[in-house]
Design an enzyme around this catalytic site. Structure first.
Site, PDB file in Angstrom:
ATOM      1  N   ARG A   1       0.949  -1.196  -0.118  1.00 28.11           N
ATOM      2  CA  ARG A   1      -0.019  -0.032   0.020  1.00 28.11           C
ATOM      3  C   ARG A   1       0.996   1.253   0.036  1.00 28.11           C
ATOM      4  O   ARG A   1       0.359   2.479  -0.734  1.00 28.11           O
ATOM      5  CB  ARG A   1      -1.022   0.021   1.054  1.00 28.11           C
ATOM      6  CG  ARG A   1      -2.066  -1.133   1.095  1.00 28.11           C
ATOM      7  CD  ARG A   1      -2.901  -1.507   2.198  1.00 28.11           C
ATOM      8  NE  ARG A   1      -3.849  -2.273   2.149  1.00 28.11           N
ATOM      9  CZ  ARG A   1      -3.772  -3.575   2.035  1.00 28.11           C
ATOM     10  NH1 ARG A   1      -2.736  -4.078   1.989  1.00 28.11           N
ATOM     11  NH2 ARG A   1      -5.269  -4.152   1.770  1.00 28.11           N
TER      12      ARG A   1
ATOM     13  N   GLY B   1      -0.535 -12.022  -4.852  1.00 27.55           N
ATOM     14  CA  GLY B   1      -2.036 -11.962  -5.088  1.00 27.55           C
ATOM     15  C   GLY B   1      -2.390 -10.387  -4.471  1.00 27.55           C
ATOM     16  O   GLY B   1      -3.256  -9.731  -5.127  1.00 27.55           O
TER      17      GLY B   1
ATOM     18  N   ARG C   1      -5.170 -18.370  -9.007  1.00 33.54           N
ATOM     19  CA  ARG C   1      -5.977 -17.741  -7.987  1.00 33.54           C
ATOM     20  C   ARG C   1      -7.249 -17.035  -8.657  1.00 33.54           C
ATOM     21  O   ARG C   1      -7.143 -16.322  -9.905  1.00 33.54           O
ATOM     22  CB  ARG C   1      -5.201 -16.701  -7.315  1.00 33.54           C
ATOM     23  CG  ARG C   1      -4.049 -17.559  -6.511  1.00 33.54           C
ATOM     24  CD  ARG C   1      -3.145 -16.784  -5.555  1.00 33.54           C
ATOM     25  NE  ARG C   1      -4.036 -16.471  -4.512  1.00 33.54           N
ATOM     26  CZ  ARG C   1      -3.485 -15.554  -3.391  1.00 33.54           C
ATOM     27  NH1 ARG C   1      -2.083 -15.192  -3.654  1.00 33.54           N
ATOM     28  NH2 ARG C   1      -4.346 -15.124  -2.382  1.00 33.54           N
TER      29      ARG C   1
ATOM     30  N   SER D   1     -12.635  -9.882   2.503  1.00 33.23           N
ATOM     31  CA  SER D   1     -11.468  -9.941   2.006  1.00 33.23           C
ATOM     32  C   SER D   1     -11.203  -8.572   1.860  1.00 33.23           C
ATOM     33  O   SER D   1     -11.720  -7.733   1.277  1.00 33.23           O
ATOM     34  CB  SER D   1     -11.534 -10.438   0.684  1.00 33.23           C
ATOM     35  OG  SER D   1     -10.591 -10.179  -0.168  1.00 33.23           O
TER      36      SER D   1
ATOM     37  N   GLN E   1      -8.696  -7.437   0.386  1.00 35.82           N
ATOM     38  CA  GLN E   1      -8.286  -7.394  -1.167  1.00 35.82           C
ATOM     39  C   GLN E   1      -9.538  -6.721  -2.024  1.00 35.82           C
ATOM     40  O   GLN E   1      -9.192  -5.694  -2.946  1.00 35.82           O
ATOM     41  CB  GLN E   1      -7.494  -8.848  -1.720  1.00 35.82           C
ATOM     42  CG  GLN E   1      -6.217  -9.044  -1.138  1.00 35.82           C
ATOM     43  CD  GLN E   1      -5.583 -10.332  -1.556  1.00 35.82           C
ATOM     44  OE1 GLN E   1      -6.155 -10.955  -2.453  1.00 35.82           O
ATOM     45  NE2 GLN E   1      -4.504 -10.654  -1.014  1.00 35.82           N
TER      46      GLN E   1
ATOM     47  N   ASP F   1      -3.752 -15.653   7.425  1.00 34.53           N
ATOM     48  CA  ASP F   1      -2.578 -16.154   7.057  1.00 34.53           C
ATOM     49  C   ASP F   1      -1.493 -17.011   7.841  1.00 34.53           C
ATOM     50  O   ASP F   1      -0.749 -17.542   7.582  1.00 34.53           O
ATOM     51  CB  ASP F   1      -1.772 -14.884   6.349  1.00 34.53           C
ATOM     52  CG  ASP F   1      -2.207 -14.313   5.212  1.00 34.53           C
ATOM     53  OD1 ASP F   1      -2.773 -14.856   4.469  1.00 34.53           O
ATOM     54  OD2 ASP F   1      -1.844 -13.046   5.037  1.00 34.53           O
TER      55      ASP F   1
ATOM     56  N   LYS G   1      -5.656 -19.242  -1.261  1.00 35.93           N
ATOM     57  CA  LYS G   1      -4.220 -18.536  -1.182  1.00 35.93           C
ATOM     58  C   LYS G   1      -3.103 -18.977  -2.039  1.00 35.93           C
ATOM     59  O   LYS G   1      -3.314 -19.424  -3.181  1.00 35.93           O
ATOM     60  CB  LYS G   1      -4.065 -18.594   0.360  1.00 35.93           C
ATOM     61  CG  LYS G   1      -5.076 -18.159   1.288  1.00 35.93           C
ATOM     62  CD  LYS G   1      -4.984 -16.705   1.369  1.00 35.93           C
ATOM     63  CE  LYS G   1      -6.220 -16.175   1.856  1.00 35.93           C
ATOM     64  NZ  LYS G   1      -6.220 -14.571   1.787  1.00 35.93           N
TER      65      LYS G   1
ATOM     66  N   ARG H   1      -4.191 -23.824   0.609  1.00 34.35           N
ATOM     67  CA  ARG H   1      -3.575 -24.157   2.153  1.00 34.35           C
ATOM     68  C   ARG H   1      -4.021 -25.214   2.963  1.00 34.35           C
ATOM     69  O   ARG H   1      -3.280 -25.862   3.857  1.00 34.35           O
ATOM     70  CB  ARG H   1      -3.311 -22.723   3.002  1.00 34.35           C
ATOM     71  CG  ARG H   1      -2.333 -21.903   2.286  1.00 34.35           C
ATOM     72  CD  ARG H   1      -2.039 -20.690   3.165  1.00 34.35           C
ATOM     73  NE  ARG H   1      -1.068 -20.148   2.405  1.00 34.35           N
ATOM     74  CZ  ARG H   1      -0.754 -18.648   2.596  1.00 34.35           C
ATOM     75  NH1 ARG H   1      -1.589 -17.955   3.485  1.00 34.35           N
ATOM     76  NH2 ARG H   1       0.393 -17.964   2.060  1.00 34.35           N
TER      77      ARG H   1
ATOM     78  N   ARG I   1       4.454 -19.542   3.007  1.00 30.01           N
ATOM     79  CA  ARG I   1       3.876 -19.779   4.202  1.00 30.01           C
ATOM     80  C   ARG I   1       3.852 -21.161   4.635  1.00 30.01           C
ATOM     81  O   ARG I   1       3.985 -21.730   5.789  1.00 30.01           O
ATOM     82  CB  ARG I   1       2.659 -19.115   4.671  1.00 30.01           C
ATOM     83  CG  ARG I   1       2.514 -17.471   4.695  1.00 30.01           C
ATOM     84  CD  ARG I   1       1.556 -16.787   5.342  1.00 30.01           C
ATOM     85  NE  ARG I   1       1.440 -15.591   4.630  1.00 30.01           N
ATOM     86  CZ  ARG I   1       2.168 -14.378   4.953  1.00 30.01           C
ATOM     87  NH1 ARG I   1       3.105 -14.475   5.803  1.00 30.01           N
ATOM     88  NH2 ARG I   1       1.701 -13.307   4.439  1.00 30.01           N
TER      89      ARG I   1
HETATM   90  C1  S3P Z   1      -4.037  -8.893   2.232  1.00 29.22           C
HETATM   91  C2  S3P Z   1      -5.158  -9.590   2.531  1.00 29.22           C
HETATM   92  C3  S3P Z   1      -5.687 -11.060   2.909  1.00 29.22           C
HETATM   93  C4  S3P Z   1      -4.410 -11.704   3.039  1.00 29.22           C
HETATM   94  C5  S3P Z   1      -3.197 -11.291   2.350  1.00 29.22           C
HETATM   95  C6  S3P Z   1      -2.789  -9.850   2.220  1.00 29.22           C
HETATM   96  C7  S3P Z   1      -4.205  -7.482   2.037  1.00 29.22           C
HETATM   97  O1  S3P Z   1      -6.144 -11.726   1.406  1.00 29.22           O
HETATM   98  O2  S3P Z   1      -4.225 -13.113   2.942  1.00 29.22           O
HETATM   99  O3  S3P Z   1      -1.978 -11.966   2.672  1.00 29.22           O
HETATM  100  O4  S3P Z   1      -2.896  -6.927   2.271  1.00 29.22           O
HETATM  101  O5  S3P Z   1      -5.461  -6.912   1.827  1.00 29.22           O
HETATM  102  P1  S3P Z   1      -7.749 -11.573   1.495  1.00 29.22           P
HETATM  103  O6  S3P Z   1      -8.300 -10.322   1.268  1.00 29.22           O
HETATM  104  O7  S3P Z   1      -7.808 -12.541  -0.139  1.00 29.22           O
HETATM  105  O8  S3P Z   1      -8.293 -12.442   2.601  1.00 29.22           O
END
Ligand code: S3P
Length: 450
Positions: free
Chosen positions: A39, A107, A135, A181, A183, A334, A361, A365, A407
């Site tokens: 970010r 991701g 993914r 999520s 993300q 995670d 993931k 996982r 991980r």
């Molecule tokens: C993350 C959100 C998580 C996490 C990833 C980092 C982020 O994923 O598993 O390692 O920085 O926004 P999800 O949003 O798919 O849960």
């Protein structure tokens, strides 16, 4: 679409073995938080002027996001370990990248950047390694299409490589995320930055809130209110003028998890983990380990760079099995692989509930953890979306398939440090995505890699 070769690391797999170690001792500052590091680069790109970053995680995932920021117009300068300046172009002024954006294993980088591109009048190709190509990206593309972005090309089921054509006038939507999520939430908010109007994201379970915090830090107007029992409603005013602000990245609790569990499991250990981020949406593992009887003292709580941090003093402990509720999953999403390792040494049964998101993931996982436990003869079961581990003496001696997942690799190396026999992971290469100094840092504490 016809697939160009993916960026899966070309070199031969590099196996690594961890063996039973003497007491771990000393202090360690785990690497910078991966979520914040991605970010920091992205907000630097979207801000006119110079954003100074310190403590950045210089792992492969984050550096790929940095390259993507360069391709979209930012100038990135490294001044020393973890110290970078991002000279950004600002919201609405991105350049069209001339080559595909290659996110490697990342991701988070890919999905957040889809949000940025989706809300701008640029077209970009998103790609990555064999893990990233598996993914699901539909969860990101669906809301972006609602905002006016178009997917010009995609691999089956909306996967990478894909070509995303953004819109310079994204519609301000109200979007309820289908799964908890950060993300998805972040992609919608980042696209919404270029909307004229308010973008609303509703999440039924609160996920990590770093995007909201950083939006405010850079001067955007964001309102957050509770939603239902565990959820939140986030409202972002579009087209803010972001102002450069320094970003100090604390240590990543998801990386601290490995030395933390190692110190709990290796008899006689005492380790101090410094400046670890204590954001409550990231501390589910700490809560769970404390319930299991872990001796972890939280020292020197303070706020640094807008996030609460603390030093964690971890002493070897006898753990007991617990029932981990599904509602805790977003705050430790995670950390389940390494929790499963801790559970293998605990007395009794640990049930981890509601792990469906673990299947998408860096690897599946849930399956990878089950296979790794099985390879080391640890009594376990997968019951629907729950993982059950029955602890006891851990013989080890297995070889674990990591499926390009950092991980999984680190978790089973931790297992090897405390098991009766050495444990091998088939490939350590991906550890560099999030914890490039894992091996020397752990060795300095007394871990034995053979
Ligand atoms: C993350 C959100 C998580 C996490 C990833 C980092 C982020 O994923 O598993 O390692 O920085 O926004 P999800 O949003 O798919 O849960």
């Amino acid at each position: 679409m016809s697939l160009p070769p993916s960026s899966a690391h070309a070199a031969a797999p590099q196996p690594l073995t961890a063996g039973r170690s003497g007491p771990l001792a000393g202090r360690l500052k785990p690497p910078g938080d991966k979520s914040l590091s991605h970010r920091a680069f992205i907000f630097g790109l979207l801000t006119v002027g110079a954003t100074e970053v310190e403590g950045l995680l210089e792992g492969d995932d984050v550096l790929r996001t940095g390259e993507a920021c360069r391709a979209l117009g930012a100038t990135l300068t490294r001044h020393g370990p973890g110290r970078w300046t991002v000279q950004g172009v600002g919201i609405g002024s991105l350049l069209t990248p001339v080559a595909p954006l290659d996110f490697g294993n990342a991701g988070t980088g890919a999905r957040l950047m889809m949000g940025v591109v989706g809300g701008h009048a640029v077209t970009a190709t998103f790609d990555g390694d064999a893990s990233l190509r598996k993914r699901p990206m539909r969860r990101i593309l669906d809301p972006l299409e609602q905002m006016g972005a178009e997917v010009l090309d995609q691999a089956s089921g909306g996967r990478c490589p894909l070509v995303l054509k953004g819109t310079g006038e994204p519609l301000p939507i109200s979007y309820e995320t289908p799964v908890a999520s950060a993300q998805i939430k972040s992609a919608v908010l980042l696209a919404g930055l270029n909307s004229i109007g308010r973008t609303v994201v509703i999440e039924r379970e609160a996920s990590r809130d770093h995007t909201e915090t950083m939006l405010r830090h850079f001067g955007a107007t964001v309102q957050v209110e509770p939603w239902g029992q565990h959820g939140r409603r986030i409202v972002l005013e579009g087209r803010p003028e972001l102002r450069p602000r320094p970003v100090a990245v604390p240590a990543d609790p998801s990386s601290a998890a490995f030395p933390m569990v190692a110190a709990l499991l290796v008899p006689g250990s005492e380790v101090l983990l410094e400046r670890v981020m204590m954001n409550p949406l990231r501390t589910g593992l700490l809560t769970t380990l404390l319930e299991m009887g872990a001796d972890i003292a939280v020292e020197g709580r303070r706020v640094e760079g807008g996030e609460e941090v603390a030093d964690l003093r971890v002493r070897a402990s006898r753990l007991r099995g617990v029932d981990v509720p599904a509602a805790r999953a977003p705050s430790m999403i995670d950390e389940y692989p390494v929790l499963a390792v801790a559970a293998a040494f605990a007395e009794g049964e640990t049930r981890m509930r509601g792990l469906q998101e673990l299947r998408v993931k860096e690897s599946d996982r849930l399956a990878a953890v089950g296979a790794g436990l099985g390879a080391n003869n640890i009594d376990h079961a997968i019951d629907g979306d729950d993982l059950i581990v029955r602890g006891g003496p851990v013989k080890g001696g297995g070889t674990v398939v990591t499926h390009l997942d950092h991980r999984i690799a680190m978790s089973f190396l931790v297992l090897g440090l405390a098991a009766q026999n050495p444990v091998t992971v088939d490939d350590e290469a991906m550890i560099a995505t999030s914890f490039p100094t894992f091996k020397p840092s752990m060795t300095a504490l007394g871990a034995r890699f053979v």
